[in-house]
Write a protein that holds these residues in place. Structure first.
Motif, short mmCIF file in Angstrom:
data_model
loop_
_atom_site.label_atom_id
_atom_site.label_comp_id
_atom_site.label_asym_id
_atom_site.label_seq_id
_atom_site.Cartn_x
_atom_site.Cartn_y
_atom_site.Cartn_z
N ASP A 62 0.88 -1.17 0.00
CA ASP A 62 0.00 0.00 0.00
C ASP A 62 0.92 1.22 0.00
O ASP A 62 1.45 1.61 1.05
CB ASP A 62 -0.90 0.01 1.24
N THR A 64 2.04 4.73 0.32
CA THR A 64 1.35 5.61 1.26
C THR A 64 1.99 6.98 1.37
O THR A 64 3.22 7.10 1.43
CB THR A 64 1.33 4.96 2.66
N ALA A 258 2.38 -2.73 9.23
CA ALA A 258 2.66 -1.39 8.72
C ALA A 258 3.67 -0.68 9.62
O ALA A 258 3.60 -0.77 10.85
CB ALA A 258 1.37 -0.56 8.65
N GLY A 291 2.21 -2.04 4.70
CA GLY A 291 2.05 -0.60 4.79
C GLY A 291 3.44 0.01 4.95
O GLY A 291 3.88 0.29 6.06
#
Length: 320
Positions: A62, A64, A258, A291
């Protein structure tokens, strides 16, 4: 095998019932947990298996940006990197998602222009979660209305640590309902526990079960905004939880570590944890995510090394 939560119907009828269930879960052997996580981290992955693991890890990221200085231009650049992580090699997989604040969802969605990359949005007063419930739900609905495919919510750690387990459960249920769009489809819900603030492994296990019982699609370790984020041990514990939950209900839940995962070596250690604990069914971006934005650059450099035989260095990948 059952495929519903019927067996747990009585567990969430009252705070006392939920407390009895959670405190009746087996206690976590901290020494054993950490020893197993460390042992699995010593597995050596080389050549074709390493190449496969690198591409798999890229596809699970992901990507980010969650900063106060985020601009539309930065989000558009991040979306472009998600679609083509290495512009010099179009065989490089896309990342799983781009994760942004709610006000940047529409920008990310437009920039992706139909590419097979999800838009995830943090919500519920991320990262601290210190807001009234109506504000948290409005935060979620705004992100979903703007086009978010996934919502990363934070629990109220204060409520959880004070033993208000049913309140934590009901918050997740309410946010889950807010993820439903007008057409009846829903954004997938990732529930962030902020494991670094939960103090004990027993608390992480209890939070995992609350999240799963409340309808989380993913359980997630951290916001990346505190000192202690994802570790092999806390991720192993959460993988055990989703494995056991599916064995009892037939319902599969994803896991997202994450924060703090920065190198290819780190990523491969986590993939080994997934394979050896939950199993191959979780070795897909549908059920496991990283993450970790800085991780992508190291994966790209290692991928280039495997392809060319040379370690190109950070100047040959884009800076987030």
């Amino acid at each position: 095998m059952p495929t519903t939560l019927t067996a747990f119907a009585d567990v969430t009828t009252s705070d006392s019932a939920l407390r009895r269930f959670l405190h009746g879960l087996p206690g976590v052997d901290a020494v054993g947990l950490e020893a197993r996580a460390a042992a699995l981290g010593t597995r050596s992955i080389k050549t074709t298996a390493k190449a496969y693991a690198i591409d798999l890890a890229i596809s699970m990221i992901d990507l980010t940006t969650l900063e106060g200085a985020d601009t539309p231009g930065k989000v558009r650049a991040l979306a472009a990197k998600a679609v083509h992580p290495d512009p010099t090699d179009r065989t490089t997989p896309m990342t799983a998602a781009v994760c942004v604040y709610p006000d940047m969802v529409a920008t990310a969605k437009a920039a992706l222009n139909g590419a097979d990359v999800k838009v995830a949005s943090v919500a519920t007063a991320f990262p601290a979660g210190r807001a009234a419930l109506p504000v948290k739900l409005a935060d979620t609905r705004d992100a979903v209305a703007a086009g978010a495919d996934e919502i990363d919510m934070v629990i109220d750690r204060g409520a959880f640590l004070a033993g208000r387990y049913l309140e934590t459960y009901e918050l997740i249920r309410s946010v889950k309902e807010a993820c439903v769009r007008e057409d009846g489809t829903a954004a997938r819900l990732k529930v962030i526990f902020e494991t670094g603030e939960l103090s004990t492994y027993d608390n992480i296990r209890r939070a995992s079960w609350i999240g799963m019982l409340a309808g989380a699609d993913f359980i997630k370790t951290s916001t990346g905004k505190v000192g202690t984020n994802a570790t092999p041990a806390n991720t192993l514990l959460m993988l055990e939880a989703v494995r056991d939950f599916r064995a009892q209900t037939g319902i599969q839940i994803g896991v997202k570590p994450a924060g703090g995962i920065r190198t290819t070596k780190d990523a491969i250690k986590f993939l080994v944890l997934v394979n050896e604990t939950a199993g191959e069914d979780w070795l897909t971006s549908e059920w496991f995510r990283f993450g970790a934005s800085s991780l992508l650059n190291d994966l790209l450099m290692q991928r280039q090394k495997l392809t060319t035989g040379r370690y190109s260095g950070p100047d040959y990948v884009t800076v987030d």
